[in-house]
Scaffold this active site. Sequence first.
Site, short mmCIF file in Angstrom:
data_model
loop_
_atom_site.label_atom_id
_atom_site.label_comp_id
_atom_site.label_asym_id
_atom_site.label_seq_id
_atom_site.Cartn_x
_atom_site.Cartn_y
_atom_site.Cartn_z
N ASP A 206 0.85 -1.20 0.00
CA ASP A 206 0.00 0.00 0.00
C ASP A 206 0.88 1.25 0.00
OD1 ASP A 206 -2.29 1.48 -0.02
OD2 ASP A 206 -3.08 0.75 1.89
N HIS A 350 -10.08 -1.55 -7.36
CA HIS A 350 -10.00 -0.51 -6.33
C HIS A 350 -9.20 0.72 -6.80
CE1 HIS A 350 -9.73 1.28 -2.37
NE2 HIS A 350 -8.42 1.13 -2.32
C1 HEM Z 1 -4.78 2.46 -3.33
C2 HEM Z 1 -5.91 -1.01 -0.13
C3 HEM Z 1 -9.36 1.85 1.75
C4 HEM Z 1 -8.47 5.14 -1.68
C5 HEM Z 1 -4.78 1.28 -2.61
C6 HEM Z 1 -3.87 0.18 -2.81
C7 HEM Z 1 -4.18 -0.78 -1.92
C8 HEM Z 1 -5.29 -0.30 -1.14
C9 HEM Z 1 -3.49 -2.13 -1.73
C10 HEM Z 1 -2.77 0.11 -3.87
C11 HEM Z 1 -1.51 0.76 -3.43
C12 HEM Z 1 -1.36 2.19 -3.86
O1 HEM Z 1 -1.66 2.53 -5.00
O2 HEM Z 1 -0.96 3.00 -3.02
C13 HEM Z 1 -6.95 -0.53 0.64
C14 HEM Z 1 -7.58 -1.27 1.73
C15 HEM Z 1 -8.54 -0.46 2.26
C16 HEM Z 1 -8.53 0.77 1.50
C17 HEM Z 1 -7.22 -2.69 2.13
C18 HEM Z 1 -9.48 -0.71 3.40
C19 HEM Z 1 -9.24 -1.54 4.39
C20 HEM Z 1 -9.45 2.97 0.96
C21 HEM Z 1 -10.40 4.04 1.15
C22 HEM Z 1 -10.16 4.96 0.16
C23 HEM Z 1 -9.05 4.47 -0.62
C24 HEM Z 1 -11.45 4.11 2.26
C25 HEM Z 1 -10.89 6.25 -0.12
C26 HEM Z 1 -12.18 6.40 -0.03
C27 HEM Z 1 -7.38 4.72 -2.38
C28 HEM Z 1 -6.72 5.52 -3.39
C29 HEM Z 1 -5.65 4.74 -3.88
C30 HEM Z 1 -5.69 3.48 -3.14
C31 HEM Z 1 -7.08 6.94 -3.83
C32 HEM Z 1 -4.64 5.14 -4.93
C33 HEM Z 1 -5.13 4.80 -6.32
C34 HEM Z 1 -4.15 5.30 -7.36
O3 HEM Z 1 -3.78 6.47 -7.30
O4 HEM Z 1 -3.76 4.51 -8.22
N1 HEM Z 1 -5.64 0.96 -1.58
N2 HEM Z 1 -7.55 0.69 0.54
N3 HEM Z 1 -8.65 3.26 -0.12
N4 HEM Z 1 -6.73 3.51 -2.25
FE1 HEM Z 1 -7.20 2.09 -0.91
#
Ligand code: HEM
Length: 490
Positions: A206, A350
């Site tokens: 992450d 996601h």
């Molecule tokens: C990216 C996991 C909750 C927004 C990611 C990534 C993972 C991840 C593995 C990819 C790594 C990265 O690009 O930095 C999770 C898990 C969550 C969670 C397991 C809950 C337990 C959330 C929530 C939001 C969110 C609540 C917003 C409402 C984002 C955004 C990215 C991201 C904006 C970057 C996407 C990009 O720029 O490519 N998340 N996330 N995440 N997540 Fe989550």
Amino acid sequence: MATTQAPPPAPAPLDLKNIQGDILSGLPKKTQLYVFFDITDVARFRKDLNKFIPLVKTVAGVLEDRKAIDDHKKKKLPGLLTLSGVNISFSHQGFVKLGIDDTGLAAGGAQDPFVVGQKKDAITNLGDPANKDGTLPDWDPAFLKDIHGVFLISGDSILTLEKKKLEIALIFGVGTPQTSIKEIITIRGDVRPGDESGHEHFGFLDGISNPTIKGFDTVINPGPKPVDAGVLLTGHTGDPALDIRPDFRPDWATDGSFLSFRYLFQEVPEFNDFLTKNPLAKDGNGKALKPEEGSELLGARMVGRWKSGAPIDVAPFKDDPALAADPKRNNDFEFAGEINSQLRCPFAAHVRKTNPRDDLEVPPPPRAPIDIDSRRIMRRGVQFGPELTAKEKQEGKTLHDRGLLFACYQSSLTNGFQFIQQSWANTKTFPPFETQPEDPGLDPIIGQGVREMSGLDPLNEQKLLTMPAFVVPRGGEYFFSPSIKGLKST
Ligand code: HEM
């Protein structure tokens, strides 16, 4: 005669000694405490706060700490480097308690999520499951109370955190009749054992794709273009409130940021069990997959990255750890909006739901490009809870609480967190493409509602996949993290 266009003016330098450190740099951490509190004596709190302000770690302080950490590693200095940092943020209820007029702070006025508060927003807009009578979210009772503020304490060990917490407790007279605050709940998060690079509990790397900021970041790797500082900081170019009314922000609000905190539980054995029971049979080239490969591919397509962090848009059918480890390549992709791109990365993934990159710029259907810069958020946060036990792995059932203390910063909650959760992650028609055979569906990680997603199978043989929620919200609140000058005028 050719006309030469003047280059755009360089962004004004940021006052790094005025901005709280977690916003732009992230407080260095192995472990963190979020200490949620109420203000019990306003006059005393103001005095205590003045004594506390010198403890607040600014962006400048974080940069110094990071240099010390680097030097310590490079020079292989003996012993442990003890570092800690503290930030403080207030909810709307906190400002009300302090008698501070924050009407100029939240651009949406009485409807702004900051003013409404997350407990109500959770039911009205975020889609969190409700409690029995349907009026409040089904959260940990501590988060159903009015929370006035939160200290974020970050450090290299639990001992360091406890010492810092004690220092803060002494300033605010905690445990004495003269105390000015009451602790509501403290939650500890830890980087997972032996995992400095930071994998969340489902096992995916992450914290890869956060926005780079004009006038602040010196290293700009290929990928989404840098955003104006005002996307994250109130009172700067790019702050959406200033577009509505340039004189909108009160002086004390400059250099602050809104913090959305979410207490998100992750059902890891159930998530793993789902992947095992629904392996994809073939990759996008029609090659038959072994069951474990099919499960791994399904997980990667739900997130949009392999567990290593490699983006599936670049490495669609096979993990590429070298790509994941290369910061010049691991964020360098666009989805280009066409239907065939689902072969590489599902619309529902996601990372595509939460940052659609150029999906909204590219036809079909023909439409004016939509600028998504103001939807970018700076994600922080840390994992909580133990590693999976043998019993949980065997039974495929969660027996211990674990998950993510999700935190993100932005200059507008309406544009940032709330919009991403409500209008993108929870909206089955997003991203909108008329040529799609069916709706993309919800975000498989955080989408709340009827959880059906299309495109998770690259060959589209299994058209729609329904799945339970593996992430369960159990609390949260919206806060504002003022600048040092803002804190002094509080
Ligand atoms: C990216 C996991 C909750 C927004 C990611 C990534 C993972 C991840 C593995 C990819 C790594 C990265 O690009 O930095 C999770 C898990 C969550 C969670 C397991 C809950 C337990 C959330 C929530 C939001 C969110 C609540 C917003 C409402 C984002 C955004 C990215 C991201 C904006 C970057 C996407 C990009 O720029 O490519 N998340 N996330 N995440 N997540 Fe989550």
